[in-house]
Design an enzyme around this catalytic site. Structure first.
Site, short mmCIF file in Angstrom:
data_model
loop_
_atom_site.label_atom_id
_atom_site.label_comp_id
_atom_site.label_asym_id
_atom_site.label_seq_id
_atom_site.Cartn_x
_atom_site.Cartn_y
_atom_site.Cartn_z
N ASP A 43 -40.95 18.97 -95.57
CA ASP A 43 -41.05 20.40 -94.86
C ASP A 43 -39.74 20.60 -94.07
OD1 ASP A 43 -42.81 22.48 -93.24
OD2 ASP A 43 -41.63 21.88 -91.91
N TYR A 48 -33.48 24.80 -89.19
CA TYR A 48 -33.14 23.50 -88.55
C TYR A 48 -31.74 22.93 -88.98
CZ TYR A 48 -38.20 23.27 -88.71
OH TYR A 48 -39.70 23.54 -88.51
N LYS A 77 -38.54 27.93 -94.71
CA LYS A 77 -39.17 28.99 -93.88
C LYS A 77 -38.01 30.10 -93.55
CE LYS A 77 -41.78 25.66 -91.39
NZ LYS A 77 -40.92 24.35 -91.44
N HIS A 110 -41.45 31.93 -90.54
CA HIS A 110 -41.39 31.27 -89.54
C HIS A 110 -42.22 31.42 -88.28
CE1 HIS A 110 -38.68 27.51 -88.42
NE2 HIS A 110 -39.85 27.29 -87.78
#
Ligand code: A2P
Length: 317
Positions: A43, A48, A77, A110
């Site tokens: 994931d 990130y 995402k 997201h």
């Protein structure tokens, strides 16, 4: 290991590796360890800030023959700053470029929150765009296009309430196939789970261990630590497993996918092995009784300094 089967027959291993908070310099090694341990579900997300390093690790894994691309499921995402129709294709292209992949297995919106282009996190009201300016349906139309182009094999959302999910379900050409939300015994979201099951939408549980490594700005005084909850610890003792494994097995048994994050090989293996644990109904019943509707990720970041988003209209609660 349980698997979720999509309508086209594709299968997703219920336990995946979370990579939020996995630091650059660390995440690549974690990916290799995870793939060696048997993880086949990763994931990721553009926000990130580690997709480039994950992409390098994937290349290494493919070259060394640890895993083949087609055996792997990679989720990513769309960040909040790319919700306008024209911004969506460039966003996935950047992610594909970073991950060094030709397609994403599952691409998610997201958050149901729109920011101005280029804004990672908002500092003032000018950094936001409202959902009137960019309706979720417009963003969803862009996601459908990615699916049609084959850049995303499956598409879905994250942090969507029943109401927002239903809004898309009633109008979309291609229904969202997944909603990734915070889920653990303190936030069980039973109504959302039931609704999603009825509509053929899967849920993925994020922060299943309570994200004790979340950034300081997301911590509040008195926040609980799921791994220390007495019922969880007692069940772990009874089952001769760890509290983390109890939390992961609970998620799998509810029929959701679950993405515990770790960068440590021993914990990575421990978390994956939770897929083999079957909690008897007496333990599931005790865990069911823990619900407090408590969010570690309460969405407060989006509800400050702007006239559009509040916690009430974010979660529709
Ligand atoms: P680490 O990455 O150092 O292993 P969540 O998945 O809810 O976001 O939680 C992630 C946090 O839980 C991280 O701090 C991670 O630490 C920790 N963690 C992951 N697996 C375990 C485990 N099996 N036992 C204890 N802590 C764990």
């Amino acid at each position: 290991m349980r698997k979720l089967t999509f309508t086209n027959g594709d299968q997703l291993a219920a336990i995946g590796l979370g990579t939020w908070k996995s630091a650059p310099g660390e995440v690549g090694r974690a990916i290799i360890s995870a793939l060696e341990a048997g993880y086949r579900h990763l994931d990721c997300a553009a926000i990130y800030g580690n997709e480039d390093e994950i992409g390098d690790a994937l290349q290494e894994a493919f070259q060394k023959g640890i895993v083949k691309r087609e055996e792997l499921w990679v989720t990513s995402k769309l960040w909040n700053n790319s919700h306008a129709r024209s911004e969506i294709l460039p966003a996935i292209r950047k992610t594909l470029n970073d991950l060094k992949l030709d397609y994403i297995d599952l691409y998610l919106v997201h958050w149901p929150v729109a920011l101005q282009p280029g804004v990672a996190f908002p500092k003032s009201k000018d950094d936001f765009r409202s959902l009137e300016q960019i309706p979720l349906l417009e963003t969803w139309g862009g996601m459908e296009e990615l699916h049609k182009k084959g850049l995303a094999r499956h598409i879905g959302v994250s942090n969507f309430s029943i109401r927002k999910l239903n809004h898309l379900l009633e109008r979309a050409e291609h229904a969202p196939e997944m909603n990734q939300v915070e889920l653990h015994p303190y936030l069980q979201q039973k109504d959302l789970l039931q609704f999603a099951k009825n509509k053929g939408v899967f849920l993925t549980a994020y922060s299943p261990l309570g994200s004790r490594d979340r950034p300081e700005r997301l911590k509040k005084e008195g926040d609980p630590d799921l791994l220390d909850v007495p019922v969880v610890v007692e069940i772990a003792e009874d089952m001769d497993c760890t509290p983390a494994q109890v939390l992961i097995a609970w998620a799998v048994q509810r029929g959701t996918a679950v993405i515990p994050k770790s960068t440590h090989p021993k914990r990575l293996r421990e978390n994956l092995a939770a897929g083999e644990i079957e909690l008897p109904s007496r333990h599931m019943d005790r865990l069911a009784g823990l619900d407090k509707h408590f969010r570690f990720i309460d969405g407060g970041t989006w509800a400050e300094n702007n006239p559009y988003y509040t916690l009430a209209n974010l979660w529709d609660e």
